[in-house]
Structure formats: C-alpha cells, structure tokens
Scaffold this motif. Structure first.
Motif, PDB file in Angstrom:
ATOM      1  N   ASP A   1      -7.121   0.685  -4.318  1.00  0.00           N
ATOM      2  CA  ASP A   1      -7.905  -0.476  -4.725  1.00  0.00           C
ATOM      3  C   ASP A   1      -9.065  -0.086  -5.637  1.00  0.00           C
ATOM      4  O   ASP A   1      -9.439  -0.838  -6.533  1.00  0.00           O
ATOM      5  N   TRP A   2      -9.614   1.099  -5.400  1.00  0.00           N
ATOM      6  CA  TRP A   2     -10.782   1.539  -6.158  1.00  0.00           C
ATOM      7  C   TRP A   2     -10.387   2.349  -7.388  1.00  0.00           C
ATOM      8  O   TRP A   2     -11.229   2.720  -8.198  1.00  0.00           O
ATOM      9  N   GLY A   3      -9.115   2.673  -7.521  1.00  0.00           N
ATOM     10  CA  GLY A   3      -8.660   3.454  -8.665  1.00  0.00           C
ATOM     11  C   GLY A   3      -9.079   4.904  -8.615  1.00  0.00           C
ATOM     12  O   GLY A   3      -9.187   5.575  -9.640  1.00  0.00           O
ATOM     13  N   VAL A   4      -9.289   5.428  -7.410  1.00  0.00           N
ATOM     14  CA  VAL A   4      -9.651   6.837  -7.239  1.00  0.00           C
ATOM     15  C   VAL A   4      -8.366   7.665  -7.209  1.00  0.00           C
ATOM     16  O   VAL A   4      -7.340   7.229  -6.690  1.00  0.00           O
ATOM     17  N   GLY A   5      -8.408   8.874  -7.758  1.00  0.00           N
ATOM     18  CA  GLY A   5      -7.224   9.721  -7.872  1.00  0.00           C
ATOM     19  C   GLY A   5      -6.492   9.925  -6.560  1.00  0.00           C
ATOM     20  O   GLY A   5      -7.092  10.293  -5.542  1.00  0.00           O
ATOM     21  N   LEU A   6      -5.187   9.707  -6.574  1.00  0.00           N
ATOM     22  CA  LEU A   6      -4.382   9.825  -5.359  1.00  0.00           C
ATOM     23  C   LEU A   6      -4.053  11.271  -5.010  1.00  0.00           C
ATOM     24  O   LEU A   6      -3.499  11.535  -3.947  1.00  0.00           O
ATOM     25  N   THR A   7      -4.369  12.188  -5.908  1.00  0.00           N
ATOM     26  CA  THR A   7      -4.075  13.602  -5.625  1.00  0.00           C
ATOM     27  C   THR A   7      -5.344  14.441  -5.527  1.00  0.00           C
ATOM     28  O   THR A   7      -5.270  15.671  -5.531  1.00  0.00           O
ATOM     29  N   LEU A   8      -6.498  13.791  -5.456  1.00  0.00           N
ATOM     30  CA  LEU A   8      -7.739  14.550  -5.306  1.00  0.00           C
ATOM     31  C   LEU A   8      -7.769  15.221  -3.933  1.00  0.00           C
ATOM     32  O   LEU A   8      -7.221  14.701  -2.960  1.00  0.00           O
ATOM     33  N   PRO A   9      -8.417  16.394  -3.818  1.00  0.00           N
ATOM     34  CA  PRO A   9      -8.473  17.090  -2.522  1.00  0.00           C
ATOM     35  C   PRO A   9      -9.217  16.273  -1.475  1.00  0.00           C
ATOM     36  O   PRO A   9     -10.232  15.632  -1.772  1.00  0.00           O
TER      37      PRO A   9
ATOM     38  N   ARG B   1       2.589  15.741  -2.551  1.00  0.00           N
ATOM     39  CA  ARG B   1       2.040  14.835  -1.549  1.00  0.00           C
ATOM     40  C   ARG B   1       2.964  13.623  -1.443  1.00  0.00           C
ATOM     41  O   ARG B   1       3.172  12.920  -2.435  1.00  0.00           O
ATOM     42  N   VAL B   2       3.529  13.389  -0.265  1.00  0.00           N
ATOM     43  CA  VAL B   2       4.458  12.278  -0.058  1.00  0.00           C
ATOM     44  C   VAL B   2       3.690  11.030   0.356  1.00  0.00           C
ATOM     45  O   VAL B   2       2.909  11.052   1.311  1.00  0.00           O
ATOM     46  N   LEU B   3       3.913   9.938  -0.376  1.00  0.00           N
ATOM     47  CA  LEU B   3       3.346   8.638  -0.056  1.00  0.00           C
ATOM     48  C   LEU B   3       4.488   7.636   0.010  1.00  0.00           C
ATOM     49  O   LEU B   3       5.398   7.669  -0.832  1.00  0.00           O
TER      50      LEU B   3
ATOM     51  N   LEU C   1      -7.571   4.981   4.169  1.00  0.00           N
ATOM     52  CA  LEU C   1      -8.162   5.741   3.074  1.00  0.00           C
ATOM     53  C   LEU C   1      -7.345   5.586   1.797  1.00  0.00           C
ATOM     54  O   LEU C   1      -7.906   5.345   0.712  1.00  0.00           O
ATOM     55  N   PHE C   2      -6.026   5.691   1.908  1.00  0.00           N
ATOM     56  CA  PHE C   2      -5.207   5.624   0.701  1.00  0.00           C
ATOM     57  C   PHE C   2      -5.164   4.214   0.122  1.00  0.00           C
ATOM     58  O   PHE C   2      -5.048   4.056  -1.100  1.00  0.00           O
TER      59      PHE C   2
ATOM     60  N   THR D   1       0.844  -1.191   0.000  1.00  0.00           N
ATOM     61  CA  THR D   1       0.000   0.000   0.000  1.00  0.00           C
ATOM     62  C   THR D   1       0.880   1.241   0.000  1.00  0.00           C
ATOM     63  O   THR D   1       2.106   1.152   0.126  1.00  0.00           O
ATOM     64  N   LEU D   2       0.249   2.392  -0.163  1.00  0.00           N
ATOM     65  CA  LEU D   2       0.921   3.682  -0.066  1.00  0.00           C
ATOM     66  C   LEU D   2       0.418   4.384   1.183  1.00  0.00           C
ATOM     67  O   LEU D   2      -0.790   4.624   1.322  1.00  0.00           O
ATOM     68  N   ARG D   3       1.324   4.694   2.095  1.00  0.00           N
ATOM     69  CA  ARG D   3       0.943   5.365   3.335  1.00  0.00           C
ATOM     70  C   ARG D   3       1.275   6.854   3.243  1.00  0.00           C
ATOM     71  O   ARG D   3       2.399   7.235   2.899  1.00  0.00           O
ATOM     72  N   PRO D   4       0.311   7.717   3.530  1.00  0.00           N
ATOM     73  CA  PRO D   4       0.534   9.159   3.429  1.00  0.00           C
ATOM     74  C   PRO D   4       1.479   9.657   4.511  1.00  0.00           C
ATOM     75  O   PRO D   4       1.500   9.131   5.634  1.00  0.00           O
TER      76      PRO D   4
END
Length: 630
Positions: free
Chosen positions: A541-549, A494-496, A535-536, A83-86
């Motif tokens: 998994d859902w393919g939602v934008g990783l840079t959305l507000p 945004r750092v992940l 959340l991330f 995963t990507l952790r914020p």
C-alpha cells in the motif's frame, strides 16, 4: 472424451462457414445473447465485396478491435482488494534476497506491483500461452456493476475460477486470447523504466494480433525488432513444416532506450596477433581495397602505392579501388599501419588492431545459435535428474541472449508467465558469469498438475512447485555448496503468495454491519493473519520495496519490524508494530530511531489518549516520519 452436441445443427453457422470460404475478410467474431463467442458476417464489408463502387457505411479507421476489448481496458484499470502473503518456508534467504517469486494470477500480481515497481523494471520477458486451442486462458472478472463492485472487488467469493481451458471448439477464436493479453501488457507497460524493453515469445497463430496490440499500447515507433528463433533443426514430416517462433521486442521510449552489444567471440579474437611487437597491441591483416561501385571506380582512389621496403609499385586489383584517399594511405604507411606480408615484399594490407574494434558484436535477429526446444528440455531434465517436469521450457541460452542485449549490472527483470522459471535461472547464471547483480520478479499461476502428467509423476502437485525447486537447485549448484547458497551473489528468492486482503469486510464496507453485530465486528483484521502478513500489505500500500531487508526486535515486549534499517535499527524505510496495548514509552523509543515511516494497528494502543498523542510525539522527536495506522 468429446461430448455429442445433443442438438440439431446450427444452419446459420454453416452458411457463415460457406461465406468465409469465399470472402474470409467478411467474417468476424461477436458474442451472442449469453456471452458466447460465435462467427458472424460483417454485412457492410460483404456489400463492398459484391459491389464495383464504394458502398456507404461506417467511417473507416485503422484499429484492432474484438469482442471484449472494452472489458479488457476496464479490467486493467479496476482495483482489487488482494495482498501478498510471505511464505518463508518455501523461500531461500528470505530476509536478504532481492529476488521475488510470486504465486498467483499474474493480472492480480501486476496490479499489486504497480505502487512498488512503477517505472523500475528494465526488462520484461514473457512466454505466454500461444492460443493453440488447448492452452490455458485466464478469465478475468474485475469490471463489475455498481451494485456488486465492492463485493466482488474484495474477492469474498473464494470459489470463483480464475483459470478455464480454451477448448478445441473455441480455438479458432482470437478474442479470448486478445482480452487476456491486452490487460496484462497494458499493466506491464507501466512497470517498465523509460529506457526499458519487453520481449514476448509467440508463434504464427497470434503473431499479427500481438504486434497490433503492442503497437497500440507501446506505439508503433517503439517497435524495435522481430527476432526469429529457430526452435528445431528439422520440420515435421509434412510438405512445409515450421521450425521457428518469434520474439517481439518493444521499448518504453525508443529515444531513451539503452541496449548493449553482445560480448565478442573469443575464437575470433585469436586471429589477432602481434608478430612485429607493435606497441599498439594485437592486430590482423585486413583488405585495404574496396569494390568499385557499379563497376566504376572513383578516379582519386586509383593511385599507385609504393612499397617502402622494395620500391615496388602497386595498383588496386581490377574492379577494385583503394579504400582510403592518398593522404590517408601515406599516413598509414608512415606510422606502420600497413602490412607488406611476412617477408615485407607483398601487396599492402591494412593492420586492423584489436584495440580499435568494437567492444562487442551486434546482435542478429536470427536466433539460430541459442538452443532449441530439444536442448531446453534436456537442460531442464538434467536439473531434475532426468525427470520430465515441464512440457515446453525455453532454453536459458535464448533468454540470456536477450538479457545481454537489454540489461546491465543491477537491473530488474520481470517474467509474469514464469512457467518452469527459465528466466530466473537465466538471471542467476548470467550474474554468476559476469558478476552482475540483476534481480528477478517471477509470477506463476497456482496451476495444478493433472494426475498422471509427467510433473505429477515426478512428485509435483503444481507448476509453481516445479519453478521454485528449479531455482533452489540452480542456486545451490551456482554456489557450489547448498549450505553456502548466499555466499556467492544473491541466489535466493522471496516467495509471496496472492491472497485475499488481510482486512475483514467491515474495513472495506462498514455500512453492511447491523447495529446488533457492531461489537462483534470491532476487529478489522481477518483471523489467522500474522504480523508479517500485515507488514507486506503495508509495504504494498505504501509502495515500499518488497525485497528490502527485514529484521525483527523485541521492544517493550512487543514485536517490531524494521525494513531496511541500519545495524542499530535507525533510519529505517519503515518501522511496523502490530501489537496491542502500545504505550507512550514504546512510541517514544521508535520515534528516536528516526524512521521514514511508521505504522501501528488502529486498535493497538493502550488507550485513546495514547492514540491521540502518537502524531504529536513523532512531530517533536522525528518530524520527518510519516505516521499511519491500519
């Protein structure tokens, strides 16, 4: 310090070396019984070299092959449970920026980005290791036997090395490097838009191999150009010294590719003037004759031109002819598009109007005006107050040239060998210059700086620390004021960080839990993971934008995340609530906000009745919402 071999010489390898001197094309690479690379003889090819007729053998076909190619294909396709952790504290303007900095193995990053960025990246630029014998080579281990697959794909073994050094003794081999590059380029190809472009920096050592794997992955028809970058002005003190490297350019689909002219040189535009106040604007005199092809002029282009001011007749100079037919020449004279000199009594010249020229200039494949190794080092040292923090940076002027060729406006740019973040720097600077809103995705391995190295002395423990600090300083400088870092364009990031999955082992393989341990394993989320971590993983998994507000609200005493919602929290791309004891009232409140997606913890509901009612509540209030749990 090199170590002694502590064993007798390998005589067979010595004999192979002798054969290589005589017949280099008969020597190839193979793996021994324990998986180590070694030189070996292609006996079929050697037979052919020693024969004056065709020797029967395996069917020939054109291909690039090496030990490890099949494993590279499996590696590219195998899934991973990561995963990507914020990391808010290392980011700049985390909630609003559209730029990403991912820290971790780039193969894992490319896998994790597949859902969200599939077919969305316009340009990729990478400056990978050149396989000099001292470069870092990534060792990937995603292709496993059926017995160990679940265990290893979940990355339970935290001690596995993802990075080993390609020792000098192994530097003569190409297979390690090809295996490393093949899987990454194959995954990167999927991320490109149909009109997208990839640029890859490389030197002579692996140029031919890189071109062959790119031909295979992209298709030969999608090879565009091979740029030659002049990296230094003088060769080393040898008989023949290299002063260049290459930048290979491929497109996803050459029939759909969108490329752009470079901006015109303003110095050249100064030659255009308007001394006669021509309503068509600025112009400059240009030759209106052409060279006679093969020394023979076209008869119809050897007519007489009469100066309307003086009546003087003019023929083309010897060996030349007029560039246009008689009727075109007469029309140009009538409309005032022929210049007769300052006093009106000279030879005819064409009036070349600035408005009729191209909007830009064609890019040359010779990159001798975009900075050098030396200028890149000076550029980076200036950012870090004279300190040396990275050995081999690329100049931003080089990368900006490529950006101008391949990108416009709000395109996405990816660099998964980020190094000192020169690509991110280039994107921010070009956006500032032309008002664009390009976004970058940078990926850099968590590479530790060796004790005593220049970056270590400068206070940096890892290369990603160098990358992120460069972006902070450049962003601050471009915004003129650190306190206003987001007031002029998007200069944040945004750092992940890549990490093991947020889900515990029981989530992936419940069969391994004994009956005695069942009640102790009800929790399927790892200890220490935050709601934002969850959340991330959901976004991935859902393919939602990783840079959305992202915004956060307290509703019914529960923390609720809103991704890309309006000011009232409505019409969000995603609403997420990972709290416990979720009630019907909270579910109804969220449903009324009409999100596209909503997600809860599977064990987060106050009772089974509420859990059962969730989908029914959303069907009644917001039937278009996709409801899921983790």
């Amino acid at each position: 310090m090199d170590k002694l071999k502590m064993h007798s010489p390998d005589l067979s390898q010595g004999n192979i070396e002798k054969i290589r001197d005589l017949f280099p094309n008969c020597i190839t690479e193979a793996t021994d019984d324990i998986g180590n690379l070694k030189l070996t003889v292609d006996f079929n090819q050697l037979k052919q070299e020693l024969s004056d007729s065709i020797v029967e053998g395996p069917q020939e076909r054109y291909q690039l092959n090496w030990p490890g190619k099949r494993e590279a294909l499996l590696t590219a396709n195998a899934p991973i449970a990561k995963t990507l952790r914020p990391c808010r504290e290392e980011s700049v303007n985390f909630d609003k920026t559209e730029n990403l900095f991912i820290e971790g193995d780039n193969l894992e990053a490319l896998k994790l980005l597949q859902e969200t960025y599939l077919g969305k990246v316009k340009m990729i630029y990478i400056d990978p290791p050149y396989n000099t014998g001292k470069d870092f080579i990534y060792k990937d281990d995603f292709a496993e036997s059926s017995d160990s697959y679940l265990y290893k794909s979940n990355q339970v073994d935290e001690g596995k090395n993802k990075l080993v050094t390609n020792q000098d003794s192994n530097g003569r081999f190409h297979s390690d490097w090809l295996t490393m590059m093949y899987s990454r380029i194959k995954l990167a190809h999927r991320l490109l838009k149909d009109n997208g472009v990839i640029f890859i920096s490389i030197d002579d050592e692996e140029y031919s191999n890189l071109k062959q794997i790119c031909d295979e992955i992209f298709g030969e028809a999608n090879f565009m150009e091979s740029f030659v970058w002049v990296k230094k002005t003088a060769p080393n003190n040898v008989v023949v010294g290299s002063v260049h490297e290459y930048v290979l350019m491929y497109t996803k689909d050459y029939t759909k590719t969108e490329l752009y002219l470079l901006p015109r040189d303003p110095l050249k535009d100064k030659d255009y003037k308007n001394p006669d106040n021509d309503p068509r604007g600025r112009w400059k005199p240009d030759n209106i004759t052409a060279a006679a092809k093969g020394g023979r002029a076209t008869p119809s282009l050897l007519y007489t031109v009469v100066n309307p001011n003086t009546g003087q007749e003019h023929l083309p100079p010897e060996g030349r002819m007029w560039a246009v037919p008689t009727d075109v020449m007469n029309k140009k004279i009538e409309e005032g598009s022929v210049y007769w000199g300052k006093n009106g009594d000279g030879r005819p010249m064409d009036k070349r109007f600035l408005s009729q020229t191209r909007a830009g200039t064609v890019a040359s494949t010779l990159l001798n005006d975009v900075g050098s190794n030396s200028s890149a080092s000076k550029e980076l040292a200036k950012i870090f107050d004279g300190k040396v923090v990275f050995e081999t940076p690329k100049p931003t002027s080089l990368i900006q040239r490529l950006l101008r060729i391949a990108t416009k406006e709000d395109d996405i740019v990816l660099d998964f060998f980020a190094g000192s973040a020169a690509t991110g720097h280039s994107v921010l600077s070009l956006n500032k210059e032309d008002g664009g809103t390009r976004k970058f995705i940078l990926v850099q391995l968590h590479e530790v700086c060796k004790e005593g190295s220049d970056p270590y002395k400068a206070g940096f423990n890892t290369i990603p620390e160098v990358s992120k600090e460069r972006l902070r300083r450049v962003g601050s400088e471009l915004s003129n004021n650190e306190a206003e870092i987001t007031s002029i364009g998007d200069n944040g990031f945004r750092v992940l960080k890549i990490d093991t999955s947020n889900m515990s082992d029981v989530f992936y393989n419940p069969g391994v839990i004994n009956q005695e341990d069942m009640f102790a394993q009800i929790e399927n989320i790892k200890e220490g993971r935050t709601d934002e971590d969850l959340l991330f993983q959901v976004l991935l998994d859902w393919g939602v934008g990783l840079t959305l507000p992202i915004t956060q609200q307290k509703i019914e005493a529960k923390d609720v995340f809103f991704v890309n919602a309006d000011d009232e929290g409505e019409n969000a791309d995603l609403i997420a609530c990972f709290g416990k004891d979720i009630s019907n009232e909270l579910i109804k409140t969220l449903a009324e906000k009409q999100p596209l997606r909503v997600v809860f913890r599977d064990d987060g509901f106050v009772n089974d009745s509420v859990k059962i009612n969730v989908e029914q509540i959303f069907k009644q209030i917001s039937p278009m919402t996709d409801v899921k749990s983790i």
